[in-house]
Design a protein around this motif. Structure first.
Motif, PDB file in Angstrom:
ATOM      1  N   GLU A 109       0.777  -1.182  -0.108  1.00 37.89           N
ATOM      2  CA  GLU A 109      -0.039   0.046   0.000  1.00 37.89           C
ATOM      3  C   GLU A 109       0.793   1.450   0.181  1.00 37.89           C
ATOM      4  N   GLU A 110       1.911   1.077   0.679  1.00 35.81           N
ATOM      5  CA  GLU A 110       2.846   2.374   0.913  1.00 35.81           C
ATOM      6  C   GLU A 110       3.546   2.559  -0.399  1.00 35.81           C
ATOM      7  N   HIS A 113       0.876   4.344  -2.780  1.00 41.38           N
ATOM      8  CA  HIS A 113       0.845   5.602  -2.268  1.00 41.38           C
ATOM      9  C   HIS A 113       2.073   6.578  -2.860  1.00 41.38           C
TER      10      HIS A 113
END
Ligand SMILES: O=C(COP(=O)(O)O)N(O)CCCCO
Ligand code: NA
Ligand SMILES: [Zn+2]
Length: 305
Positions: A109-110, A113
């Motif tokens: 997820e990072e 992002h």
């Protein structure tokens, strides 16, 4: 002419050939890359890592940009392994036409992002983006990733990643690793994995860790006084097959490092009285040009410009 990474890689994927992305750290390496591309009518990407930017800064970037602008073939200037949003934007400000944001060692997820932030900013300025999913073995600059932590790119995750980030091209982990020691003997390349990802993604794919570490250069390195262990790179056949299945950008640094050093060592050994920098650094350009030519022929980019 100076163009974006997309201008070079979208035609490469469509035409089923690879384009070399060669790292530079000085004028001679840059000349060998771009002059060889012109001689062979090949598109080419010149890349600088954050370490190269620390070493040569805008001075070195300007050498690349000027040669690229005057080149008779398409040339992109690419930030290799950008480690942050700030680093990517700084490179764009310096005149880079393609930037990598490598957040592959962060959780999924990072990575999404971080990558999406860079894509939005870079696209607003007409600059192309490379991202990475999965983890190569070897030393990835700031992150020492040994075998157990290296994990190959999951095809389904790759689809989700590209949809959610909008990255222009994707570096995938398929068995290569950085540096001169890519395996005990011929490194294993997961062609089934590449071909699965090729079917699921239409954007150009990127292979890192693609130096071949040719035995002849390794021997010349030793014969001229260099010390190197049991060095192995990616086999030409593996690279050739990968370019038929979506790999369009092929990163090469170690081969040029070895070739430049061999060129210098051989001069210093053969002519101990020599201290004209042009005689010490100049011949290395020919050694590098031969390596670059071989790579371009293996990748199939000769005559494509
Ligand atoms: O993927 C590569 C090149 O890999 P290789 O070491 O096989 O030339 N790079 O991104 C270059 C920087 C890594 C240190 O070499
Ligand atoms: Na890169
Ligand atoms: Zn790399």
């Amino acid at each position: 002419m100076l163009v974006t990474g997309k201008d070079i890689l979208v035609p490469a994927r469509a035409g089923k050939y690879g384009v070399g992305a060669f790292n530079t750290n000085n004028m001679e390496i840059t000349q060998a890359i771009i002059h060889t591309a012109e001689r062979l009518r090949s598109p080419v990407m010149v890349q600088m890592s954050e370490g190269a930017i620390k070493y040569g800064g805008q001075d070195l970037a300007n050498i690349v940009i000027d040669l690229a602008q005057r080149a008779t073939v398409p040339v992109a200037l690419h930030l290799d392994h950008g480690s942050s949003y700030e680093s990517a934007l700084k490179a764009i400000k310096m005149g880079f036409t393609s930037v990598m944001i490598d957040a592959s060692h962060h959780p999924f997820e990072e990575n999404i992002h971080e990558t999406r932030r860079v894509v939005e900013a870079a696209h607003a300025m007409g600059i192309s983006v490379e991202a990475e999913l999965g983890r190569l073995g070897g030393i990835e600059e700031h992150v020492v990733v040994d075998e157990k932590d290296a994990f190959l790119t999951d095809p389904q995750e790759a689809v989700q990643f590209v949809e959610q980030t909008g990255t222009d091209y994707l570096a995938i982990a398929i068995g290569t690793s950085h540096g001169a020691y890519k395996g005990k003997g011929r490194p294993f390349i997961d062609h089934e994995r590449i071909e699965k990802i090729e079917q699921l993604l239409s954007i150009p794919l990127v292979a890192h860790g693609s130096s071949g570490v040719p035995a002849e250069i390794v021997q010349r390195f030793r014969d001229s006084g260099g010390e190197i262990g049991d060095a192995f790179g990616i086999a030409d056949e593996d690279l050739q097959r990968a370019t038929q299945h979506g790999i369009a950008k092929v990163n090469v640094d170690t081969d040029l490092r070895l070739a430049m050093t061999v060129g210098v060592r051989e001069v210093l050994k053969a002519t101990p009285k020599e201290f004209d920098p042009r005689k010490v650094f100049g011949p290395a350009r020919e050694v590098m040009s031969q390596i670059i030519e071989h790579k371009m022929r293996v990748l199939g980019s000769v005559g494509k410009a």
